[in-house]
Enzyme design. Sequence first.
Site, PDB file in Angstrom:
ATOM      1  N   ARG A   1      43.790 -28.883  -6.882  1.00 29.52           N
ATOM      2  CA  ARG A   1      42.679 -29.714  -7.327  1.00 29.52           C
ATOM      3  C   ARG A   1      43.137 -30.952  -8.106  1.00 29.52           C
ATOM      4  O   ARG A   1      44.149 -30.913  -8.804  1.00 29.52           O
ATOM      5  CB  ARG A   1      41.724 -28.889  -8.211  1.00 29.52           C
ATOM      6  CG  ARG A   1      41.025 -27.776  -7.442  1.00 29.52           C
ATOM      7  CD  ARG A   1      40.245 -26.850  -8.358  1.00 29.52           C
ATOM      8  NE  ARG A   1      39.486 -25.870  -7.583  1.00 29.52           N
ATOM      9  CZ  ARG A   1      39.983 -24.714  -7.134  1.00 29.52           C
ATOM     10  NH1 ARG A   1      41.247 -24.395  -7.408  1.00 29.52           N
ATOM     11  NH2 ARG A   1      39.244 -23.895  -6.429  1.00 29.52           N
TER      12      ARG A   1
ATOM     13  N   HIS B   1      42.569 -29.720  -2.033  1.00 29.08           N
ATOM     14  CA  HIS B   1      43.370 -29.535  -0.815  1.00 29.08           C
ATOM     15  C   HIS B   1      43.271 -30.709   0.163  1.00 29.08           C
ATOM     16  O   HIS B   1      43.209 -30.512   1.380  1.00 29.08           O
ATOM     17  CB  HIS B   1      42.968 -28.246  -0.114  1.00 29.08           C
ATOM     18  CG  HIS B   1      43.356 -27.000  -0.847  1.00 29.08           C
ATOM     19  ND1 HIS B   1      44.374 -26.963  -1.766  1.00 29.08           N
ATOM     20  CD2 HIS B   1      42.842 -25.728  -0.788  1.00 29.08           C
ATOM     21  CE1 HIS B   1      44.493 -25.733  -2.240  1.00 29.08           C
ATOM     22  NE2 HIS B   1      43.570 -24.965  -1.680  1.00 29.08           N
TER      23      HIS B   1
ATOM     24  N   HIS C   1      48.896 -22.409   3.044  1.00 31.07           N
ATOM     25  CA  HIS C   1      47.841 -21.578   2.468  1.00 31.07           C
ATOM     26  C   HIS C   1      47.680 -20.254   3.219  1.00 31.07           C
ATOM     27  O   HIS C   1      46.555 -19.779   3.437  1.00 31.07           O
ATOM     28  CB  HIS C   1      46.517 -22.336   2.457  1.00 31.07           C
ATOM     29  CG  HIS C   1      45.600 -21.950   1.340  1.00 31.07           C
ATOM     30  ND1 HIS C   1      45.099 -20.673   1.193  1.00 31.07           N
ATOM     31  CD2 HIS C   1      45.088 -22.665   0.305  1.00 31.07           C
ATOM     32  CE1 HIS C   1      44.300 -20.634   0.130  1.00 31.07           C
ATOM     33  NE2 HIS C   1      44.284 -21.830  -0.426  1.00 31.07           N
TER      34      HIS C   1
ATOM     35  N   ASP D   1      43.288 -17.199  -9.824  1.00 29.25           N
ATOM     36  CA  ASP D   1      43.334 -18.453  -9.067  1.00 29.25           C
ATOM     37  C   ASP D   1      44.022 -19.479  -9.961  1.00 29.25           C
ATOM     38  O   ASP D   1      43.423 -20.465 -10.382  1.00 29.25           O
ATOM     39  CB  ASP D   1      41.932 -18.901  -8.672  1.00 29.25           C
ATOM     40  CG  ASP D   1      41.945 -20.011  -7.627  1.00 29.25           C
ATOM     41  OD1 ASP D   1      43.046 -20.401  -7.186  1.00 29.25           O
ATOM     42  OD2 ASP D   1      40.857 -20.499  -7.256  1.00 29.25           O
TER      43      ASP D   1
ATOM     44  N   GLU E   1      50.902 -19.862  -3.096  1.00 28.55           N
ATOM     45  CA  GLU E   1      51.099 -21.239  -2.657  1.00 28.55           C
ATOM     46  C   GLU E   1      52.136 -21.929  -3.557  1.00 28.55           C
ATOM     47  O   GLU E   1      51.848 -22.256  -4.709  1.00 28.55           O
ATOM     48  CB  GLU E   1      49.779 -22.004  -2.720  1.00 28.55           C
ATOM     49  CG  GLU E   1      48.644 -21.354  -1.943  1.00 28.55           C
ATOM     50  CD  GLU E   1      47.296 -21.785  -2.480  1.00 28.55           C
ATOM     51  OE1 GLU E   1      46.970 -22.989  -2.365  1.00 28.55           O
ATOM     52  OE2 GLU E   1      46.583 -20.925  -3.037  1.00 28.55           O
TER      53      GLU E   1
END
Length: 384
Positions: free
Chosen positions: A108, A133, A208, A280, A345
């Site tokens: 982000r 992304h 991803h 996350d 990731e």
Amino acid sequence: MVAAAGLIAAPSSGVDYSAEQARHGKPSIASEQFGTLADGTEVDIYTLRNSLGMEVTVLTYGGILQSIEVPDRRGRLDNVTLGFDNLDDYVELNDPYFGAIIGRYGNRIADGRFTLDGVEYQLATNNEPNHLHGGDVGFDKRVWEVTDTFRDRGSVGLELSYTSPDSEEGYPGTLDTTVTYTLTNKNEIVMDYEATTDAPTVVNLTNHAYFNLSGEGSGSIEGHKLHLDAGHYTPVDETLIPTGEIASVEGTPFDFRRPTEIGARIRDDHEQLLFGQGYDHNFVLDRDGGGLELAAELSDRHSGRTLSVYTTEPGIQFYSGNFLDGTLVGTGGKTYRQGDGLALETQHFPDSPNQPDFPSTVLRPGETYDTTTIYQFSPAKRGR
């Protein structure tokens, strides 16, 4: 670019590699049409197979890792990554970015804005209020050109290229990008990323892929054990943008310095877990230098599989599949529910263009963006 062959020592699995190679033959690569986009563009699928029987399929659409077939402790192959069995679903439903190359900027950027050399740039805010992304039509939604395929006794692979024109999704500069996937006879997927630009810009590329080492569609990954070589992470606000703090994991649910079941603390009363509806978050890797280093190990006692992630990157985003909601049907015909897969990731940090204390993601003319990440699959280690 880091050479693929011989990067990581073969796992001490007790497998006789010479005998296995003789049984399965040489590495191979094949392609066929996977589908056609609405504008008539054809999308191909490439199948890479190593001498041990491991098989990886890659789409030219999004550079997507569509399936990864690896053996369990008994040698039985199963697909361990989430995805779809048809092109239409990738085009219309792939909000989770299953298996895709992410760019120009993975993760982000706050409010979709950043300033570079005194000029402010506005990007798409496709994850309100932020940019996520690469925007509305990021690298995950582009058809990549196969510019090379290669095969030798120890590996097989393909090179994908895409040129992102100046101002695409609001980014400055024309960016020439190459991603090379190499499947080795050590059951490694080596991903080399390179990019050059004709004007100052920001770049943060990643993949991803979602993993479930018990097999795609088999249920929750909360029983998987995860080790992250990270003593710090970057806390976020309620919109999942880093606050700028680099916080210790000590005494928090984010401490994976010892292998820990993902479900052990995922429901703890911790503000950061509430913001992300689970994990996350970007973890700051404990690096010793600039080369390839172990970032993460994921293991599943049921299948006996282990995934080891090596990277040259400074961070890794651990995402526990929090927004899978049961509306998507995967390659095996099963629906994906919350926590049915996880992503690891490798990356520079989220919102780095607006965070002066984070590692820089600026790329200038004459420089080459050059990173490598390896997914290595092997039998689970004892005690894991």
